[in-house]
Scaffold this active site. Structure first.
Site, PDB file in Angstrom:
ATOM      1  N   ASP A 183       0.869  -1.163   0.000  1.00  0.00           N
ATOM      2  CA  ASP A 183       0.000   0.000   0.000  1.00  0.00           C
ATOM      3  C   ASP A 183       0.916   1.227   0.000  1.00  0.00           C
ATOM      4  O   ASP A 183       2.054   1.157   0.468  1.00  0.00           O
ATOM      5  CB  ASP A 183      -0.868  -0.048   1.272  1.00  0.00           C
ATOM      6  CG  ASP A 183      -1.565   1.266   1.532  1.00  0.00           C
ATOM      7  OD1 ASP A 183      -2.262   1.750   0.620  1.00  0.00           O
ATOM      8  OD2 ASP A 183      -1.405   1.810   2.640  1.00  0.00           O
ATOM      9  N   ARG A 184       0.421   2.360  -0.538  1.00  0.00           N
ATOM     10  CA  ARG A 184       1.291   3.548  -0.600  1.00  0.00           C
ATOM     11  C   ARG A 184       1.163   4.421   0.656  1.00  0.00           C
ATOM     12  O   ARG A 184       2.121   4.566   1.420  1.00  0.00           O
ATOM     13  CB  ARG A 184       0.964   4.368  -1.867  1.00  0.00           C
ATOM     14  CG  ARG A 184       2.027   5.400  -2.220  1.00  0.00           C
ATOM     15  CD  ARG A 184       1.564   6.398  -3.282  1.00  0.00           C
ATOM     16  NE  ARG A 184       0.689   7.426  -2.715  1.00  0.00           N
ATOM     17  CZ  ARG A 184       0.176   8.446  -3.406  1.00  0.00           C
ATOM     18  NH1 ARG A 184       0.411   8.557  -4.704  1.00  0.00           N
ATOM     19  NH2 ARG A 184      -0.590   9.331  -2.809  1.00  0.00           N
ATOM     20  N   ASP A 185      -0.036   4.985   0.839  1.00  0.00           N
ATOM     21  CA  ASP A 185      -0.218   5.993   1.883  1.00  0.00           C
ATOM     22  C   ASP A 185      -0.350   5.377   3.276  1.00  0.00           C
ATOM     23  O   ASP A 185      -1.215   4.546   3.519  1.00  0.00           O
ATOM     24  CB  ASP A 185      -1.463   6.848   1.577  1.00  0.00           C
ATOM     25  CG  ASP A 185      -1.340   7.531   0.215  1.00  0.00           C
ATOM     26  OD1 ASP A 185      -0.210   7.917  -0.157  1.00  0.00           O
ATOM     27  OD2 ASP A 185      -2.368   7.661  -0.479  1.00  0.00           O
ATOM     28  N   ASN A 224      -5.153   2.814  -3.459  1.00  0.00           N
ATOM     29  CA  ASN A 224      -6.434   3.478  -3.712  1.00  0.00           C
ATOM     30  C   ASN A 224      -6.187   4.981  -3.796  1.00  0.00           C
ATOM     31  O   ASN A 224      -5.613   5.556  -2.867  1.00  0.00           O
ATOM     32  CB  ASN A 224      -7.406   3.251  -2.537  1.00  0.00           C
ATOM     33  CG  ASN A 224      -8.045   1.881  -2.529  1.00  0.00           C
ATOM     34  OD1 ASN A 224      -7.848   1.086  -3.436  1.00  0.00           O
ATOM     35  ND2 ASN A 224      -8.833   1.617  -1.495  1.00  0.00           N
TER      36      ASN A 224
HETATM   37 MG   LIG Z   1      -2.856   3.146   3.591  1.00  0.00          MG
END
Ligand SMILES: [Mg+2]
Ligand SMILES: [Zn+2]
Length: 197
Positions: free
Chosen positions: A14-16, A57
């Site tokens: 996941d990025r964030d 996302n």
């Molecule tokens: Mg996240």
């Protein structure tokens, strides 16, 4: 196989809130800041020849809060700071769009695995919230949660696996896989099924 290294087919991040600090709907590359240990963790995986990818996302695009171009600039900054990723799978939709990629749906995991030519079952999905773990589960992948202050207690309880930080993730992912392959002095020993001298 005694001599075979066991490694995951890929690790999908996941990025964030996982690779970089979570700045909601961020379109400013200047605000990109790696999470602690991210550079080192990715370096270890790359040196172990484990493909690394991003599954993220970005509903801010659907909401009109950031443009695709701004998102691209942020992602370019992520690669500038964290190095190149072998694949990016991005969902730019919102809940109401009913797409199959927005986590907790499995689409991003399946897409990234397909791009990397590995089975989702051989992938590890690393994220900071329940959506990431649900996407992993739905795709048949191994999920590892790295909680932050934003992570809900319930999400931690429900997670299939919880790591302290990204360094711990790498330990778990590579455990047993980084040990040197035992040297065999005679090739025929292996052919005869002799695993030890
Ligand atoms: Mg996240
Ligand atoms: Zn989507």
């Amino acid at each position: 196989m005694v001599f075979e290294k066991r490694r995951p087919g890929a690790v999908l991040f996941d990025r964030d809130g996982t690779l970089i600090r979570d700045v909601p709907y961020n379109g400013d590359p200047g605000l990109v800041e790696p999470m602690p240990g991210a550079v080192e963790a990715l370096g270890r995986l790359r040196r172990a020849d484990v493909p690394v990818a991003v599954v993220t996302n970005q509903s801010g695009v659907a909401k009109g809060l950031l443009s695709p171009d701004e998102m691209d600039q942020v992602n370019a900054k992520v690669e500038e700071l964290l190095g190149p990723f072998d694949a990016w799978a991005i969902c730019v939709h919102d809940d109401a769009d009913g797409c199959t990629c927005r986590k907790p749906a499995p689409g991003l995991v399946i897409r990234a695995a397909a791009v990397l030519d590995v089975s989702p079952r051989d992938c590890v999905v690393v994220g900071d919230i329940g959506r990431d773990m649900d996407a992993a589960r739905a795709a048949g992948a191994r999920g590892i949660l790295v909680p932050t202050e934003q992570t809900l207690e319930e999400e931690i309880e429900r997670a299939p696996e919880v790591a302290d930080d990204l360094s711990d993730v790498v330990e778990r992912v590579l455990s047993g896989a980084e040990e040197p392959v035992p040297a065999v002095s005679a090739p025929w020993a292996r052919a005869m099924g002799w695993s030890r001298w």
